[in-house]
Design an enzyme around this catalytic site. Structure first.
Site, PDB file in Angstrom:
ATOM      1  N   SER A  39      -0.343 -27.554  -5.466  1.00  0.00           N
ATOM      2  CA  SER A  39       0.706 -26.590  -5.149  1.00  0.00           C
ATOM      3  C   SER A  39       2.017 -26.918  -5.846  1.00  0.00           C
ATOM      4  O   SER A  39       2.601 -27.986  -5.649  1.00  0.00           O
ATOM      5  CB  SER A  39       0.928 -26.531  -3.640  1.00  0.00           C
ATOM      6  OG  SER A  39       2.058 -25.728  -3.381  1.00  0.00           O
ATOM      7  N   HIS A  60      -1.666 -23.576  -7.750  1.00  0.00           N
ATOM      8  CA  HIS A  60      -1.338 -22.784  -6.560  1.00  0.00           C
ATOM      9  C   HIS A  60       0.170 -22.496  -6.541  1.00  0.00           C
ATOM     10  O   HIS A  60       0.987 -23.422  -6.575  1.00  0.00           O
ATOM     11  CB  HIS A  60      -1.758 -23.593  -5.333  1.00  0.00           C
ATOM     12  CG  HIS A  60      -1.671 -22.865  -4.032  1.00  0.00           C
ATOM     13  ND1 HIS A  60      -2.643 -22.002  -3.578  1.00  0.00           N
ATOM     14  CD2 HIS A  60      -0.724 -22.889  -3.066  1.00  0.00           C
ATOM     15  CE1 HIS A  60      -2.303 -21.527  -2.392  1.00  0.00           C
ATOM     16  NE2 HIS A  60      -1.131 -22.045  -2.056  1.00  0.00           N
ATOM     17  N   ASP A 102       3.206 -20.696  -4.411  1.00  0.00           N
ATOM     18  CA  ASP A 102       3.569 -20.208  -3.076  1.00  0.00           C
ATOM     19  C   ASP A 102       4.826 -19.348  -3.129  1.00  0.00           C
ATOM     20  O   ASP A 102       5.924 -19.864  -3.326  1.00  0.00           O
ATOM     21  CB  ASP A 102       3.842 -21.398  -2.152  1.00  0.00           C
ATOM     22  CG  ASP A 102       2.582 -22.155  -1.798  1.00  0.00           C
ATOM     23  OD1 ASP A 102       1.686 -21.556  -1.204  1.00  0.00           O
ATOM     24  OD2 ASP A 102       2.496 -23.356  -2.129  1.00  0.00           O
ATOM     25  N   MET A 132       7.445 -17.127  -1.063  1.00  0.00           N
ATOM     26  CA  MET A 132       7.928 -16.937   0.323  1.00  0.00           C
ATOM     27  C   MET A 132       9.153 -16.027   0.309  1.00  0.00           C
ATOM     28  O   MET A 132      10.011 -16.168  -0.564  1.00  0.00           O
ATOM     29  CB  MET A 132       8.319 -18.282   0.938  1.00  0.00           C
ATOM     30  CG  MET A 132       7.218 -19.318   0.911  1.00  0.00           C
ATOM     31  SD  MET A 132       7.796 -20.855   1.639  1.00  0.00           S
ATOM     32  CE  MET A 132       6.404 -21.933   1.270  1.00  0.00           C
ATOM     33  N   HIS A 183      -0.262 -17.396  -3.868  1.00  0.00           N
ATOM     34  CA  HIS A 183      -0.318 -17.252  -2.409  1.00  0.00           C
ATOM     35  C   HIS A 183       0.967 -16.569  -1.949  1.00  0.00           C
ATOM     36  O   HIS A 183       2.040 -17.172  -1.975  1.00  0.00           O
ATOM     37  CB  HIS A 183      -0.469 -18.661  -1.795  1.00  0.00           C
ATOM     38  CG  HIS A 183      -0.453 -18.691  -0.304  1.00  0.00           C
ATOM     39  ND1 HIS A 183      -0.263 -19.861   0.401  1.00  0.00           N
ATOM     40  CD2 HIS A 183      -0.602 -17.722   0.629  1.00  0.00           C
ATOM     41  CE1 HIS A 183      -0.298 -19.599   1.699  1.00  0.00           C
ATOM     42  NE2 HIS A 183      -0.497 -18.314   1.863  1.00  0.00           N
ATOM     43  N   MET A 195       3.314 -15.300   0.716  1.00  0.00           N
ATOM     44  CA  MET A 195       3.725 -15.360   2.125  1.00  0.00           C
ATOM     45  C   MET A 195       4.890 -14.389   2.280  1.00  0.00           C
ATOM     46  O   MET A 195       6.050 -14.794   2.490  1.00  0.00           O
ATOM     47  CB  MET A 195       4.114 -16.797   2.483  1.00  0.00           C
ATOM     48  CG  MET A 195       2.898 -17.698   2.623  1.00  0.00           C
ATOM     49  SD  MET A 195       3.308 -19.442   2.484  1.00  0.00           S
ATOM     50  CE  MET A 195       3.222 -19.603   0.715  1.00  0.00           C
ATOM     51  N   MET A 207      -5.225 -21.376   6.383  1.00  0.00           N
ATOM     52  CA  MET A 207      -4.020 -22.212   6.500  1.00  0.00           C
ATOM     53  C   MET A 207      -4.301 -23.318   7.515  1.00  0.00           C
ATOM     54  O   MET A 207      -4.712 -23.029   8.649  1.00  0.00           O
ATOM     55  CB  MET A 207      -2.822 -21.384   6.982  1.00  0.00           C
ATOM     56  CG  MET A 207      -2.233 -20.419   5.963  1.00  0.00           C
ATOM     57  SD  MET A 207      -1.833 -21.123   4.356  1.00  0.00           S
ATOM     58  CE  MET A 207      -0.716 -22.472   4.777  1.00  0.00           C
ATOM     59  N   GLY A 223       5.016 -21.916   5.256  1.00  0.00           N
ATOM     60  CA  GLY A 223       6.463 -21.886   5.062  1.00  0.00           C
ATOM     61  C   GLY A 223       7.035 -23.158   4.460  1.00  0.00           C
ATOM     62  O   GLY A 223       8.092 -23.120   3.841  1.00  0.00           O
ATOM     63  N   PHE A 224       6.326 -24.262   4.649  1.00  0.00           N
ATOM     64  CA  PHE A 224       6.879 -25.538   4.186  1.00  0.00           C
ATOM     65  C   PHE A 224       5.768 -26.459   3.697  1.00  0.00           C
ATOM     66  O   PHE A 224       4.669 -26.455   4.268  1.00  0.00           O
ATOM     67  CB  PHE A 224       7.626 -26.244   5.331  1.00  0.00           C
ATOM     68  CG  PHE A 224       8.708 -25.393   5.933  1.00  0.00           C
ATOM     69  CD1 PHE A 224       9.983 -25.391   5.378  1.00  0.00           C
ATOM     70  CD2 PHE A 224       8.449 -24.572   7.021  1.00  0.00           C
ATOM     71  CE1 PHE A 224      10.985 -24.580   5.912  1.00  0.00           C
ATOM     72  CE2 PHE A 224       9.436 -23.752   7.558  1.00  0.00           C
ATOM     73  CZ  PHE A 224      10.711 -23.760   7.010  1.00  0.00           C
ATOM     74  N   GLY A 225       6.088 -27.257   2.684  1.00  0.00           N
ATOM     75  CA  GLY A 225       5.174 -28.311   2.261  1.00  0.00           C
ATOM     76  C   GLY A 225       5.360 -29.522   3.171  1.00  0.00           C
ATOM     77  O   GLY A 225       6.300 -29.578   3.970  1.00  0.00           O
ATOM     78  N   GLY A 226       4.454 -30.461   3.073  1.00  0.00           N
ATOM     79  CA  GLY A 226       4.618 -31.741   3.758  1.00  0.00           C
ATOM     80  C   GLY A 226       4.391 -31.737   5.254  1.00  0.00           C
ATOM     81  O   GLY A 226       4.821 -32.665   5.945  1.00  0.00           O
ATOM     82  N   ASP A 237      -5.452 -24.930   2.846  1.00  0.00           N
ATOM     83  CA  ASP A 237      -4.070 -25.146   2.378  1.00  0.00           C
ATOM     84  C   ASP A 237      -3.195 -25.668   3.511  1.00  0.00           C
ATOM     85  O   ASP A 237      -3.018 -24.983   4.524  1.00  0.00           O
ATOM     86  CB  ASP A 237      -3.542 -23.797   1.866  1.00  0.00           C
ATOM     87  CG  ASP A 237      -2.127 -23.852   1.307  1.00  0.00           C
ATOM     88  OD1 ASP A 237      -1.592 -24.967   1.121  1.00  0.00           O
ATOM     89  OD2 ASP A 237      -1.571 -22.771   1.044  1.00  0.00           O
ATOM     90  N   GLY A 238      -2.637 -26.869   3.305  1.00  0.00           N
ATOM     91  CA  GLY A 238      -1.667 -27.419   4.249  1.00  0.00           C
ATOM     92  C   GLY A 238      -2.072 -28.776   4.780  1.00  0.00           C
ATOM     93  O   GLY A 238      -3.091 -28.898   5.455  1.00  0.00           O
ATOM     94  N   GLY A 239      -1.297 -29.791   4.436  1.00  0.00           N
ATOM     95  CA  GLY A 239      -1.559 -31.131   4.958  1.00  0.00           C
ATOM     96  C   GLY A 239      -2.830 -31.776   4.424  1.00  0.00           C
ATOM     97  O   GLY A 239      -3.340 -32.725   5.023  1.00  0.00           O
ATOM     98  N   GLY A 260      -0.117 -30.181  -2.078  1.00  0.00           N
ATOM     99  CA  GLY A 260       1.227 -30.216  -2.622  1.00  0.00           C
ATOM    100  C   GLY A 260       1.795 -31.615  -2.574  1.00  0.00           C
ATOM    101  O   GLY A 260       1.776 -32.358  -3.564  1.00  0.00           O
ATOM    102  N   SER A 261       2.274 -32.005  -1.387  1.00  0.00           N
ATOM    103  CA  SER A 261       2.937 -33.309  -1.282  1.00  0.00           C
ATOM    104  C   SER A 261       1.983 -34.464  -1.567  1.00  0.00           C
ATOM    105  O   SER A 261       2.404 -35.476  -2.140  1.00  0.00           O
ATOM    106  CB  SER A 261       3.593 -33.454   0.086  1.00  0.00           C
ATOM    107  OG  SER A 261       2.683 -33.133   1.105  1.00  0.00           O
TER     108      SER A 261
HETATM  109  C1  DX5 Z   1       2.687 -23.955   2.838  1.00  0.00           C
HETATM  110  C2  DX5 Z   1       2.125 -23.600   1.474  1.00  0.00           C
HETATM  111  C3  DX5 Z   1       1.322 -24.697   0.883  1.00  0.00           C
HETATM  112  C4  DX5 Z   1       2.105 -25.961   0.615  1.00  0.00           C
HETATM  113  C5  DX5 Z   1       1.171 -27.089   0.912  1.00  0.00           C
HETATM  114  O1  DX5 Z   1       3.205 -22.841   3.429  1.00  0.00           O
HETATM  115  O2  DX5 Z   1       1.284 -22.460   1.556  1.00  0.00           O
HETATM  116  O3  DX5 Z   1       0.618 -24.285  -0.284  1.00  0.00           O
HETATM  117  O4  DX5 Z   1       2.585 -26.073  -0.690  1.00  0.00           O
HETATM  118  O5  DX5 Z   1       1.887 -28.256   0.864  1.00  0.00           O
HETATM  119  P1  DX5 Z   1       1.289 -29.617   1.456  1.00  0.00           P
HETATM  120  O6  DX5 Z   1       0.024 -29.892   0.685  1.00  0.00           O
HETATM  121  O7  DX5 Z   1       2.371 -30.591   1.214  1.00  0.00           O
HETATM  122  O8  DX5 Z   1       1.008 -29.385   2.926  1.00  0.00           O
HETATM  123 ZN    ZN Z   2      -0.043 -22.043  -0.219  1.00  0.00          ZN
END
Ligand code: DX5
Ligand code: ZN
Length: 214
Positions: free
Chosen positions: A6, A31, A33, A35, A64, A66, A135, A140-143, A173-175, A195-196
């Site tokens: 991501s 990927h 994102d 928003m 993606h 959002m 999801m 909405g947020f990475g990490g 996707d996510g964590g 992502g992170s």
């Molecule tokens: C969150 C995004 C993800 C995000 C994932 O809303 O859709 O794609 O970048 O980030 P990580 O892998 O850090 O959870």
């Molecule tokens: Zn995403």
């Protein structure tokens, strides 16, 4: 495993450098994102940034959205170079129409479900989908921290796809990280977004390689 790092966790002041790193890695897709500050409580980047990234990326863009009313942007998403367009089920009143429009525009159609949305919402459209994005955090947020219930949803979705006899992919996707990725693979995931876990690692390419090997 298909790996889709991501861009949200990349260094926005050095996007070309980070995209070139991904080009040289085992990443399959990129990927992106988007928003809007309405569908999710955050604003990331939009089409001009994706268009610029598409010029450097040698791998397909997995976009993606959002955002509310994603059906209004099918042409723009295609024109900025996306191979896959992900729309949220929760954002689409006429989901079937939107999916057909994405495919008619020449992109792969994917539908995303928030953690609180049950798999059954896709039962009558699963045969039309190239991919379902589950999801595993609230978007909405990475990490953020992975929601364990996602493992159950992956298995349930795998059963629905097998029963329908389609080749729809399951993306998560996510964590996602190297610790939970083997569990996701075992449950039936085909594509992992990270992502992170990728960009905060000292050696991002090594993380991508280990995810790709699953
Ligand atoms: C969150 C995004 C993800 C995000 C994932 O809303 O859709 O794609 O970048 O980030 P990580 O892998 O850090 O959870
Ligand atoms: Zn995403």
């Amino acid at each position: 495993m298909i790996v889709s790092p991501s861009l949200l966790s990349a260094d926005f002041a050095n996007l070309a450098r980070d995209v070139e790193m991904l080009n040289e890695s085992d990443a399959d897709w990129l990927h992106c994102d988007v928003m809007d500050g309405v569908f999710v409580p955050n604003i990331s980047f939009g089409f001009p940034v994706i268009e610029a990234v598409a010029k450097t990326a040698s791998i397909p863009l997995d976009v993606h959205l959002m955002i509310v009313n994603p059906q209004n942007y099918v042409g723009q998403v295609r024109d900025c170079g996306a191979a896959i367009m992900n729309v949220h089920q929760e954002a689409c009143v006429h989901l079937h129409r939107t999916v057909q429009a994405i495919k008619a525009a020449g992109m792969k159609a994917a539908v995303t479900l928030n953690p609180a949305t049950p798999i059954v919402m896709l039962e009558d459209i699963i045969g039309d989908l190239d991919m379902v994005l589950l999801m595993s955090v609230n978007p909405g947020f990475g990490g953020q921290k992975f929601i364990p219930r996602t493992l159950h949803k992956i298995r349930e979705l795998r059963e629905m796809i097998d029963a329908a006899g389609t080749d729809t992919l399951i993306e998560v996707d996510g964590g996602v990280n190297v610790n939970n990725a083997p569990l996701l693979a075992e449950a039936g995931a085909d594509v992992l977004v990270a992502g992170s876990a990728v960009f905060s690692a000292p050696d991002p390419k090594a993380i991508i390689r280990s995810l790709a090997a699953l």
